[in-house]
Motif scaffolding. Structure first.
Motif, mmCIF file in Angstrom:
data_model
loop_
_atom_site.group_PDB
_atom_site.id
_atom_site.type_symbol
_atom_site.label_atom_id
_atom_site.label_comp_id
_atom_site.label_asym_id
_atom_site.label_seq_id
_atom_site.Cartn_x
_atom_site.Cartn_y
_atom_site.Cartn_z
ATOM 1 N N UNK A 75 90.395 67.034 7.992
ATOM 2 C CA UNK A 75 90.211 66.336 9.127
ATOM 3 C C UNK A 75 90.336 68.185 9.268
ATOM 4 N N UNK A 76 91.277 68.694 8.998
ATOM 5 C CA UNK A 76 92.051 70.072 9.099
ATOM 6 C C UNK A 76 90.575 71.360 8.880
ATOM 7 N N UNK A 77 90.105 71.081 8.378
ATOM 8 C CA UNK A 77 88.860 71.976 8.013
ATOM 9 C C UNK A 77 87.876 71.816 8.984
ATOM 10 N N UNK A 78 87.718 70.271 8.669
ATOM 11 C CA UNK A 78 86.459 70.403 10.511
ATOM 12 C C UNK A 78 87.128 70.328 11.771
ATOM 13 N N UNK A 79 88.029 70.186 11.633
ATOM 14 C CA UNK A 79 88.599 70.624 13.532
ATOM 15 C C UNK A 79 88.486 72.378 13.656
ATOM 16 N N UNK A 80 89.126 72.861 12.470
ATOM 17 C CA UNK A 80 88.378 74.313 12.150
ATOM 18 C C UNK A 80 86.824 74.428 12.496
ATOM 19 N N UNK A 81 86.415 74.137 11.976
ATOM 20 C CA UNK A 81 84.856 74.013 12.419
ATOM 21 C C UNK A 81 84.216 73.574 14.030
ATOM 22 N N UNK A 82 84.915 72.789 14.169
ATOM 23 C CA UNK A 82 84.527 72.390 15.271
ATOM 24 C C UNK A 82 84.653 73.253 16.554
ATOM 25 N N UNK A 83 85.724 73.525 16.651
ATOM 26 C CA UNK A 83 86.705 75.209 16.762
ATOM 27 C C UNK A 83 85.463 75.875 17.044
ATOM 28 N N UNK A 84 85.457 76.132 15.626
ATOM 29 C CA UNK A 84 84.014 77.471 16.089
ATOM 30 C C UNK A 84 82.706 77.081 16.842
ATOM 31 N N UNK A 85 82.386 76.178 16.705
ATOM 32 C CA UNK A 85 80.607 75.667 16.748
ATOM 33 C C UNK A 85 80.926 75.698 18.963
ATOM 34 N N UNK A 86 80.409 76.166 18.908
ATOM 35 C CA UNK A 86 79.641 76.507 20.584
ATOM 36 C C UNK A 86 78.441 75.283 21.117
ATOM 37 N N UNK A 87 78.896 75.418 22.711
ATOM 38 C CA UNK A 87 77.188 74.763 23.017
ATOM 39 C C UNK A 87 76.815 75.556 23.752
ATOM 40 N N UNK A 88 75.267 75.937 23.638
ATOM 41 C CA UNK A 88 74.503 76.879 24.498
ATOM 42 C C UNK A 88 73.813 75.935 25.590
ATOM 43 N N UNK A 89 74.016 76.436 27.138
ATOM 44 C CA UNK A 89 73.330 75.373 27.461
ATOM 45 C C UNK A 89 72.929 76.530 28.596
ATOM 46 N N UNK A 90 71.673 76.189 28.840
ATOM 47 C CA UNK A 90 70.288 76.688 30.233
ATOM 48 C C UNK A 90 71.200 76.184 31.688
ATOM 49 N N UNK A 91 71.708 77.174 31.914
ATOM 50 C CA UNK A 91 72.112 77.011 33.900
ATOM 51 C C UNK A 91 71.771 78.685 34.734
ATOM 52 N N UNK A 92 71.887 78.230 36.123
ATOM 53 C CA UNK A 92 71.572 78.602 36.989
ATOM 54 C C UNK A 92 72.986 79.380 37.810
ATOM 55 N N UNK A 93 72.723 80.981 37.753
ATOM 56 C CA UNK A 93 73.829 81.937 37.600
ATOM 57 C C UNK A 93 73.708 82.409 38.794
ATOM 58 N N UNK A 94 73.984 82.724 40.344
ATOM 59 C CA UNK A 94 74.060 83.809 41.434
ATOM 60 C C UNK A 94 72.026 83.781 41.444
ATOM 61 N N UNK A 95 71.491 82.470 41.330
ATOM 62 C CA UNK A 95 69.926 82.275 41.638
ATOM 63 C C UNK A 95 69.155 83.276 40.059
ATOM 64 N N UNK A 96 69.817 83.033 39.226
ATOM 65 C CA UNK A 96 69.236 83.756 38.003
ATOM 66 C C UNK A 96 69.611 82.242 36.375
ATOM 67 N N UNK A 97 68.713 82.494 36.081
ATOM 68 C CA UNK A 97 68.578 81.677 34.964
ATOM 69 C C UNK A 97 69.971 83.073 33.858
ATOM 70 N N UNK A 98 70.301 81.782 33.499
ATOM 71 C CA UNK A 98 71.343 82.247 32.151
ATOM 72 C C UNK A 98 71.892 81.242 31.373
ATOM 73 N N UNK A 99 72.216 81.686 30.506
ATOM 74 C CA UNK A 99 72.529 80.389 29.199
ATOM 75 C C UNK A 99 74.206 80.545 28.913
ATOM 76 N N UNK A 100 75.319 79.326 29.410
ATOM 77 C CA UNK A 100 76.082 79.195 29.246
ATOM 78 C C UNK A 100 76.745 78.407 27.722
ATOM 79 N N UNK A 101 78.151 79.313 27.346
ATOM 80 C CA UNK A 101 78.033 79.478 26.327
ATOM 81 C C UNK A 101 79.398 78.565 25.909
ATOM 82 N N UNK A 102 80.224 77.181 25.027
ATOM 83 C CA UNK A 102 81.130 76.477 25.271
ATOM 84 C C UNK A 102 81.728 76.746 23.879
ATOM 85 N N UNK A 103 82.778 76.188 23.520
ATOM 86 C CA UNK A 103 83.700 75.999 22.388
ATOM 87 C C UNK A 103 83.372 74.388 22.399
ATOM 88 N N UNK A 104 82.857 74.004 21.692
ATOM 89 C CA UNK A 104 83.554 72.365 21.749
ATOM 90 C C UNK A 104 84.908 72.122 21.336
#
Length: 338
Positions: A75-104
């Motif tokens: 479980x501990x090893x899984x939690x640590x890997x999950x903390x280092x994983x990210x989500x990349x999402x296409x968004x619009x920021x200040x009217x321009x296409x952008x990528x938002x990166x967020x930790x899981x």
């Protein structure tokens, strides 16, 4: 005025299914996740669901995260890997296409006792994304735990996310995009033939056998090279869904041979229900006992029935006793692994 979009948070888990926001399905991994990591993360989301968009901490028993594994060391090893994983999402920021990166996953505390707890946080940016989500995957627990590779589980989630999109039944990915979503480690399965043989074909076979959808991943060439793939999906008819349900009731042992048609499943006769249960309730359907035996080999199905009836005392009659028994059996097996 157009109707407001259906919010992911309005969807509720139940005894058979859990909810995963669509933005958390197509995850690009910094540290490759394992099959166990992905299952654990889905269970963490479910545990937090009622307040997942709130700035609060969530607590879960480690025994609920370990599945059929008898110890908590993974479980501990899984939690640590999950903390280092990210989500990349296409968004619009200040009217321009952008990528938002967020930790899981955010900070957490794990007690060291084998029967201890995990306290964890959902990162603030991720809470906002989940709160705004309008697309989600509804995952069947049985399928999630029956799939035997992270590639199969990821493909299943991808299809469950897209399956109810009325205006689409296919989507194109570059090979690199597909590798990223499937979580193929860097430097591995570099050629199309290896990716297809080792990851795609086994995943498609399992998802087709166990889920409510038929899935295809077709290569798309640019010149002579495969540069893209097209993911296609369509809902199975009643017969196909019934076949998937029957396969789910069987043990994983021998599944590969069954799917290829090289083996035949023969079950020994069901032993009689003990007379000691006669005064504790009306017998369930024969097929319910058969399903319980096939889903949970090695367990005494009648002992678990007795435990279920003890647990249900004073709770009022179940609307569907057979379904309630099978749901109890699943939880019993998770908490009492052989």
């Amino acid at each position: 005025m157009a109707d407001a979009p259906y919010r992911t948070l309005s969807a509720k888990p139940n005894a058979d299914t859990l909810i995963k926001p669509g933005e958390l399905v197509d995850v690009v991994e910094v540290t490759p996740l394992t099959l166990a990591d992905r299952r654990i993360y889905n269970l963490l989301l479910e545990n937090a669901w009622d307040a997942i968009d709130k700035p609060v901490t969530h607590v879960v028993a480690k025994s609920l995260l370990r599945g059929s594994h008898n110890a908590n060391d993974r479980i501990g090893a899984s939690i640590e890997r999950l903390m280092s994983a990210i989500v990349k999402i296409e968004v619009v920021w200040d009217g321009e296409p952008a990528i938002e990166r967020v930790q899981l996953l955010g900070g957490n505390i794990e007690t060291l006792r084998s029967d201890g707890l995990l306290e964890y946080e959902i990162p603030a940016r991720l809470r906002k994304i989940i709160g705004n989500s309008t697309i989600f995957a509804r995952l069947q627990r049985e399928v999630m735990f029956a799939l035997t590779s992270k590639y199969a589980l990821t493909l299943y989630e991808m299809v469950q996310k897209r399956g109810n999109l009325r205006w689409r039944s296919s989507e194109k990915f570059t090979l690199e995009e597909l590798r990223g979503v499937l979580g193929v480690p860097r430097g591995k399965l570099g050629s199309w033939s290896n990716l297809k043989l080792r990851a795609i074909d086994p995943a498609v076979e399992e998802v087709n056998a166990l889920s409510d959808y038929v899935v295809e991943i077709a290569p798309v060439k640019t010149g002579r090279r495969v540069t893209h793939v097209e993911l296609r999906w369509w809902k199975k008819d009643g017969e196909g869904q019934g076949a998937a349900g029957r396969e789910l009731s069987f043990s994983k042992v021998g599944r590969k041979e069954r799917l290829s048609g090289t083996s035949e499943t023969v079950s020994p006769p069901l032993r009689p229900r003990p007379a000691t249960l006669d005064d504790r309730g009306t017998p369930l359907k024969t097929e319910t006992y058969e399903t319980a035996r096939l889903r949970h080999p090695g367990y005494d199905i009648y002992y678990v029935e007795g435990a279920w009836r003890d647990w249900a005392k004073g709770k009022g009659p179940a609307d569907d006793p057979d379904r309630a028994y099978l749901a109890f059996f699943r939880t019993f097996a998770e908490r009492n692994p052989l």
